[in-house]
Structure formats: structure tokens, C-alpha cells
Write a protein that holds these residues in place. Sequence first.
Motif, PDB file in Angstrom:
ATOM      1  N   ARG A 147       0.844  -1.203   0.000  1.00 44.93           N
ATOM      2  CA  ARG A 147       0.000   0.000   0.000  1.00 44.93           C
ATOM      3  C   ARG A 147       0.873   1.244   0.000  1.00 44.93           C
ATOM      4  N   ASP A 148       1.952   1.206   0.778  1.00 44.43           N
ATOM      5  CA  ASP A 148       2.853   2.362   0.832  1.00 44.43           C
ATOM      6  C   ASP A 148       3.468   2.665  -0.531  1.00 44.43           C
ATOM      7  N   ILE A 149       3.709   1.636  -1.314  1.00 43.56           N
ATOM      8  CA  ILE A 149       4.274   1.827  -2.650  1.00 43.56           C
ATOM      9  C   ILE A 149       3.202   2.315  -3.624  1.00 43.56           C
ATOM     10  N   LEU A 150       1.984   1.806  -3.460  1.00 41.56           N
ATOM     11  CA  LEU A 150       0.897   2.110  -4.393  1.00 41.56           C
ATOM     12  C   LEU A 150       0.229   3.462  -4.178  1.00 41.56           C
ATOM     13  N   VAL A 151       0.513   4.113  -3.055  1.00 36.34           N
ATOM     14  CA  VAL A 151      -0.158   5.381  -2.738  1.00 36.34           C
ATOM     15  C   VAL A 151      -0.026   6.363  -3.914  1.00 36.34           C
ATOM     16  N   PRO A 152      -1.112   7.066  -4.256  1.00 32.52           N
ATOM     17  CA  PRO A 152      -1.036   8.001  -5.393  1.00 32.52           C
ATOM     18  C   PRO A 152       0.083   9.031  -5.205  1.00 32.52           C
ATOM     19  N   ARG A 153       0.744   9.341  -6.285  1.00 34.08           N
ATOM     20  CA  ARG A 153       1.881  10.252  -6.247  1.00 34.08           C
ATOM     21  C   ARG A 153       1.607  11.498  -7.075  1.00 34.08           C
ATOM     22  N   GLU A 154       2.358  12.512  -6.755  1.00 31.00           N
ATOM     23  CA  GLU A 154       2.304  13.733  -7.563  1.00 31.00           C
ATOM     24  C   GLU A 154       2.881  13.425  -8.940  1.00 31.00           C
ATOM     25  N   ASN A 155       2.310  14.034  -9.944  1.00 34.24           N
ATOM     26  CA  ASN A 155       2.841  13.929 -11.293  1.00 34.24           C
ATOM     27  C   ASN A 155       2.280  15.097 -12.103  1.00 34.24           C
ATOM     28  N   ALA A 156       2.842  15.311 -13.268  1.00 34.60           N
ATOM     29  CA  ALA A 156       2.471  16.474 -14.073  1.00 34.60           C
ATOM     30  C   ALA A 156       1.006  16.441 -14.505  1.00 34.60           C
ATOM     31  N   ALA A 157       0.471  15.269 -14.790  1.00 37.16           N
ATOM     32  CA  ALA A 157      -0.928  15.185 -15.210  1.00 37.16           C
ATOM     33  C   ALA A 157      -1.855  15.568 -14.059  1.00 37.16           C
ATOM     34  N   ARG A 158      -1.571  15.069 -12.881  1.00 38.32           N
ATOM     35  CA  ARG A 158      -2.383  15.422 -11.703  1.00 38.32           C
ATOM     36  C   ARG A 158      -2.272  16.917 -11.416  1.00 38.32           C
TER      37      ARG A 158
END
Length: 185
Positions: free
Chosen positions: A120-131
Motif C-alpha cells: 500500500r505504501d508503494i501504491l499510494v497516489p503520487r504527484e505527477n504532471a498530469a495530476r
Amino acid sequence: MTSDRRTVLADAAIDVLAEDGMRGLTHRAVDRAAALPVGTTSAYYRTRQALLTALVRRLVERDQAELRAAGEELPPLRDADQLAALIAGFVERRLAGEGRRRSLARYACAVESVRHPELRDILVPRENAARDAVRAFLAANGVTDAEARTLTLLACVDGLVFDRLLGGGQVSEPEIRGLVAAALR
């Protein structure tokens, strides 16, 4: 060379998981999918949990690269219809071909992460240019809680992808347009 072999194995594991599900994800199945000698996967990823962790890390790496590229190619968003069209195109890629395999693997890993919080810690949504582009568009259009609305919009889009993977069919642009309109309210 080690990192290349690990990447090949993690990519093969994603394909195995997408095709055969969590029960089909074995070291031998990954060896076969990668066209490598029996025992290769086990030599690099001793346990099933190590293999699964490598798979999830690679999945996130590939997703982030795709989202980063999509965000960098985005023109300045003029209106809600343009945002809906861009999201619809992204969703279409998630439901077909290689994107479909990654989506199936991602959802299988998400369910598995209930029992394995380290995933879950790896899968957590991340910041990215599209977001960032979605958040900026919402903020520029007067949405005061743009961060929360961005997360909600993207979760709804993710839900549509999940629904269509299970039930078949496509996500229509009018459906996405409705979600974007709701985020702007």
C-alpha cells in the motif's frame, strides 16, 4: 546488468499477474514469461513477497513515467471539454493493450495491499504532471478545494476504469465530461 534483468523479471511478473491472477504469480511462471531459465526469478527475488514488491515498484515506475509524459505533453487546458477529452484518451489507453494489463495488475495489487501494508505504501497516489494539470485547471476555474476535488475526480475515473475492466465496454467522453462538471461545481 543486474538492474536490467530485474526490470525484465518485474515486467514479466506484471504480465503474469494480469493474465493469470495472484494465484498464477509464481517464480516459474515469471521465468517462462521472461523466456529465462528456470530458477532465474528465484535467484533475483528469493521469496514471493520480494517478487510481488518488485512487481509493484515497477508498476508504479511505469505508471509514473506514463503520467509524467502525459503531463509534459499537455497543452494549457482551455475548458472542461478539453480536460474531459484528455482524460477520456488516457482512460482508453488504460482499457486496451498494455495499459489494460497494467490496470489489471494494479487492481490485483491494490487488493493484495489490504493484507500487505508495505505494498500500500508503494501504491499510494503520487504527484505527477498530469495530476498537477488537473489541479491547476480546477483552481483556475474557481474551485477552492482543488486538491480534494482533483483526488475525487481521479478516484471516480479510476472507478470507471475498474468497472469497465470487470464488465467490459468503454468509458464514454460524456461520462468523463459529467465527472469534470461535478468537480467544477
